[in-house]
Design a protein around this motif. Structure first.
Motif, PDB file in Angstrom:
ATOM      1  N   ASP A  33      38.660  73.423  36.405  1.00  0.00           N
ATOM      2  CA  ASP A  33      37.798  72.359  36.916  1.00  0.00           C
ATOM      3  C   ASP A  33      36.904  72.829  38.060  1.00  0.00           C
ATOM      4  OD1 ASP A  33      38.734  70.488  35.122  1.00  0.00           O
ATOM      5  OD2 ASP A  33      40.342  69.800  36.438  1.00  0.00           O
ATOM      6  N   TRP A 258      31.063  68.301  29.321  1.00  0.00           N
ATOM      7  CA  TRP A 258      32.481  68.637  29.297  1.00  0.00           C
ATOM      8  C   TRP A 258      33.177  68.259  27.982  1.00  0.00           C
ATOM      9  CZ3 TRP A 258      31.448  71.195  33.449  1.00  0.00           C
ATOM     10  CH2 TRP A 258      30.696  70.635  34.470  1.00  0.00           C
ATOM     11  N   TRP A 274      39.544  69.275  29.114  1.00  0.00           N
ATOM     12  CA  TRP A 274      38.296  69.279  28.337  1.00  0.00           C
ATOM     13  C   TRP A 274      38.003  70.618  27.672  1.00  0.00           C
ATOM     14  CZ3 TRP A 274      34.259  72.475  29.973  1.00  0.00           C
ATOM     15  CH2 TRP A 274      34.337  72.968  31.289  1.00  0.00           C
TER      16      TRP A 274
END
Length: 355
Positions: A33, A258, A274
């Motif tokens: 992330d 994403w 994702w």
């Protein structure tokens, strides 16, 4: 129709981290992330200053309109999609580690209002209602009872959601004894409303542009997205994620937002990261074939929406992936698309399933 070829959507294969990366990594739960950190920084240092300028008394006339045009473009054409789906991902999987709980409030409480998200409402709706109900009759954003290739039906769907959505969400959460989520959503709505009211006394045109217009645009786009993601629903098995959702592969949208195009696998495993969706899609591809799941190659949700409104089933079918010969030919695919857009009146309790 198309055959399943190489998947070009983003995955994670590891990377080398520079010193700035290493500064942020100790704070976030998942190294994958890290792009969210940089998106958050760009929004904070570009969009918020532009918004602030619009409230400044010395920005008037043509200069105000110039800043307004730049703000509108940056907000809606550069950041809106990536931010909205970053908020989606971090709603399912907390962004920052547990020892930094306040940092997880930055997206929904500080940045989200600049994109028309009232704080906490998205989380309460998406996590508290949409996923548990899976587009079935208790889901207030369910598409089932609408004719899903009709613009008139969509406008009715959007109108009901825009006017009654928050009211119905709060009622649902209370009926289900999810009172904490209801309180969070109500608090967010009240804070947003009070803030906008006070700011209107400071500069009402800026308030409209920075907060109220984005509210309308976001809710319109969100409903277009949900409508398309759940436009094709099997009457006989509406709780089956393979038969009530779609997947869009090999589109720029997945790189920008994403992997949001993988909506079937998202409903099957809502907490999946994702970057894992393309791999999971390929590993479970036989399930898609068995359920005649709808997979579009080269079309994103917005393109599917407009083709659906024009009833261009021929174009939609040409972009469908025919996995393992699930469809005899294009005509069979078109017939299935048409059948799955028909209005469904729920007459009995429906159950969520994933086949």
């Amino acid at each position: 129709m198309k055959v399943l070829g190489t998947i070009h959507d983003p995955t994670f294969t590891g990377r080398t981290y520079n010193r700035l990366d290493q500064l942020f990594l100790p704070y976030i739960k998942d190294e994958r992330d890290l792009p969210f950190v940089y998106l958050t920084i760009r929004i904070s240092f570009i969009l918020i200053p532009l918004a602030a300028l619009l409230f400044m008394p010395f920005i008037t006339g043509w200069l105000w309109w110039t800043v307004a045009a730049i703000h509108f473009y940056v907000s809606n054409f550069i950041f809106k999609g990536p931010f909205g789906l970053m908020l989606h991902c971090t709603s399912h999987r907390p962004f920052f580690k547990a020892e930094y709980p306040r940092l997880n409030n930055y997206l929904p409480w500080i940045l989200a209002p600049f994109f028309g998200h009232t704080p906490e409402t998205y989380y309460s709706h998406h996590i508290g209602m949409h996923h548990p109900e899976n587009n079935l009759e208790d889901d207030d954003s369910s598409t089932m009872e609408f004719q899903r290739d009709s613009l008139r039906s969509f406008l009715s769907y959007f109108g009901q959601f825009f006017v009654l959505g928050v009211h119905n969400l709060l009622g649902y959460l209370r009926r289900k004894n999810r009172n904490k989520l209801a309180s969070r959503a109500m608090t967010g709505e009240i804070v947003f409303g009070v803030l906008c009211t006070l700011l209107c006394f400071v500069n009402w045109p800026a308030t409209v542009l920075v907060f109220l217009l984005p509210l309308f645009i976001y809710r319109m786009i969100a409903m277009m997205g949900n409508w398309t993601q759940h436009a094709f629903v099997d009457f006989d098995d509406p709780g089956n994620a393979y038969k009530n959702s779609i997947t869009c592969i090999n589109v720029k949208y997945n790189k920008k937002c994403w992997n949001d195009g993988y909506h079937i696998s998202h409903h099957i495993r809502p907490g999946m990261h994702w970057t894992e969706h393309p791999g999971f899609f390929q590993k479970t591809i036989d399930k898609y074939a068995q359920n005649q799941a709808i997979i579009f190659d080269g079309l994103d949700f917005l393109q599917v929406f407009f083709l659906l409104m024009r009833k261009r089933y021929d174009v939609l079918a040409r972009h469908m992936v025919n996995v393992n010969g699930a469809f005899a030919d294009e005509d069979e695919a078109i017939a299935l698309l048409r059948r799955r857009t028909q209005r469904i009146q729920a007459t009995m309790p429906l159950e969520v399933s994933v086949a």
